[in-house]
Design a protein around this motif. Structure first.
Motif, PDB file in Angstrom:
ATOM      1  N   ARG A   1     -46.443   9.234  21.673  1.00  0.00           N
ATOM      2  CA  ARG A   1     -47.118  10.473  22.046  1.00  0.00           C
ATOM      3  C   ARG A   1     -46.689  10.972  23.418  1.00  0.00           C
ATOM      4  O   ARG A   1     -46.484  12.173  23.615  1.00  0.00           O
TER       5      ARG A   1
ATOM      6  N   ASP B   1     -52.533  17.223  21.473  1.00  0.00           N
ATOM      7  CA  ASP B   1     -52.186  15.829  21.729  1.00  0.00           C
ATOM      8  C   ASP B   1     -53.109  15.207  22.771  1.00  0.00           C
ATOM      9  O   ASP B   1     -53.479  14.040  22.653  1.00  0.00           O
TER      10      ASP B   1
ATOM     11  N   ARG C   1     -56.162  14.303  21.114  1.00  0.00           N
ATOM     12  CA  ARG C   1     -55.913  13.365  20.003  1.00  0.00           C
ATOM     13  C   ARG C   1     -56.331  13.962  18.660  1.00  0.00           C
ATOM     14  O   ARG C   1     -56.929  13.294  17.821  1.00  0.00           O
TER      15      ARG C   1
END
Length: 418
Positions: A216, A283, A286
């Motif tokens: 990520r 992101d 999440r």
């Protein structure tokens, strides 16, 4: 071709897959970067995928994981899902067709990781920081260099201005999207550039779905690389205007280019349109599908309000299946999504659309005058405007239809049924 039936004795050969830890420690993301297909699986099923990749039979994999972890697994169903996703190359010694053969190839396939890695290294980051910092310091002493709206109109001929400015905008947006592609390629993942629509906007966008195959923290490079490029280009333009003393004709074009480049940066903050900063936000929160889940929840709120008015049974909450953390983020995003999109569409209807219509009328009058004894130069200028603006609107309509084929098919079927 129909795949062979799967049973506990079956063996398979997996295609090269990416298996990444998910934000949830109990799940993993499995996918094929070249196909752009990724799924989130429970961690034990991710372990099963790894064992299947080692060539172990389906039954052996299931028994091993059940014995080691004291759980029940349906590995047969897992294999069937992997076959449907195109993740399996051979099943029970039968070769399966590769869905990637029908997928569009990535753009610039010759561009390797080694070609673009330097763009995102420390020396380039330092250079960018120095250039942007120098531009900021310069602006404190020369505030007149800050782009203003009338820099856009560097010529009295609206058609010529529109044509050249559109060309400059095309260069800026191409560099922006190429940086997204280069950032993805620097991480070893493919990408494609194409047209899309967001609300009333025609946009150029880069499909970087394959970056789900990287950690990520590495994805932020891809998300922010376009803005990184815009700021670097804007800083260079301002420094040239401040210290190179170009001729006025050239300076006028550079000021227009600086304005166009500057305006492309705040657009990325419109997170209700899935811009670059939207993906950063998703992101950080999440959320795997912040926009889609947020839109579903906004629709649910509207349906629930309608149900209250009609005293009908309220619909099911689509966010109920999400985790508590993701559900909270989606609900807040949905509440902001509706007014933000409404304001954007309202601004377009009140300001932008009248400007476009007025300019079109002005251009048509100029063309008509040029054909009937008026100024030929103004007529040609009006024709240029119609060519550029008309081409953009036609491209928007074509892209919108191609992006929503099911939407149009449903409405065509409804029209025929009526």
């Amino acid at each position: 071709m129909t795949a062979p039936a799967v049973d506990s004795t079956g063996t398979l050969l997996l295609r090269p897959l990416s298996i990444q830890a998910d934000d949830d420690p109990d799940s993993v993301i499995v996918g094929r970067p070249e196909l752009g297909e990724f799924v989130s699986l429970p961690a034990l099923y991710g372990k099963a995928v790894e064992l299947l990749g080692d060539g172990l039979p389906v039954g052996v994999v299931q028994r091993r994981i059940e014995d080691e972890h004291d759980v029940e697994l349906d590995v047969v169903q897992l294999v069937e899902a992997l076959v449907d996703l195109g993740f399996v190359a051979r099943l029970n010694d039968v070769d399966l067709p590769d869905a990637a053969d029908a997928a569009p190839p990535p753009h610039l396939p010759w561009l390797a990781e080694r070609h673009v890695r330097w763009l995102f290294g420390r020396p380039m980051a330092v250079l960018c920081a120095v250039v942007v910092g120098a531009a900021v310091v310069t602006l404190f002493g020369r505030p007149d260099l800050v782009p203003v709206y009338h820099d856009f109109f560097w010529s009295d001929y609206i058609g010529l201005t529109t044509l050249v400015n559109t060309a400059m905008f095309s260069v800026v947006i191409s560099l922006h999207e190429l940086m997204h592609l280069a950032a993805a390629r620097s991480l070893g993942t493919p990408a494609r550039i194409g047209f899309g629509t967001r609300l009333h906007n025609l946009v150029v966008q880069t499909d970087v779905t394959a970056i789900w195959s990287v950690p990520r923290r590495s994805r932020y490079r891809v998300y922010l690389s376009g803005t990184y490029c815009d700021l670097f280009l804007l800083a260079i333009l301002l420094l040239v205007l401040a210290y190179a003393n170009p001729p006025e004709e050239v300076a006028a074009l550079l000021r227009a280019l600086a304005l166009i480049t500057m305006l492309s940066v705040p657009i990325q903050a419109h997170v209700y349109m899935r811009t670059d900063f939207y993906f950063v936000l998703a992101d950080l929160l999440r959320c795997r599908n912040l926009f889609g889940d947020g839109l579903d929840y906004a629709r649910y709120l509207l349906r629930r309000a309608a149900a209250v008015v009609r005293r009908a049974r309220p619909p099911a909450d689509p966010s109920a299946e999400l985790s508590a953390r993701e559900r909270r983020a989606v609900r807040i995003y949905a509440v902001l999504l509706v007014p933000a999109a409404t304001i954007a569409l309202g601004t377009f209807a009140i300001y932008t659309l009248p400007i476009i219509v007025s300019s079109l009328v002005q251009a048509l009058v100029a063309v008509w005058g040029g054909l009937n004894g008026g100024s030929v130069l103004l007529g040609v200028d009006g024709g240029l405007f119609l060519l550029v603006e008309g081409g953009i609107q036609v491209l928007f309509v074509v892209t919108f239809i191609r992006s929503h084929p099911h939407w149009f098919r449903r409405r065509s079927a409804a029209a025929e049924a009526g």
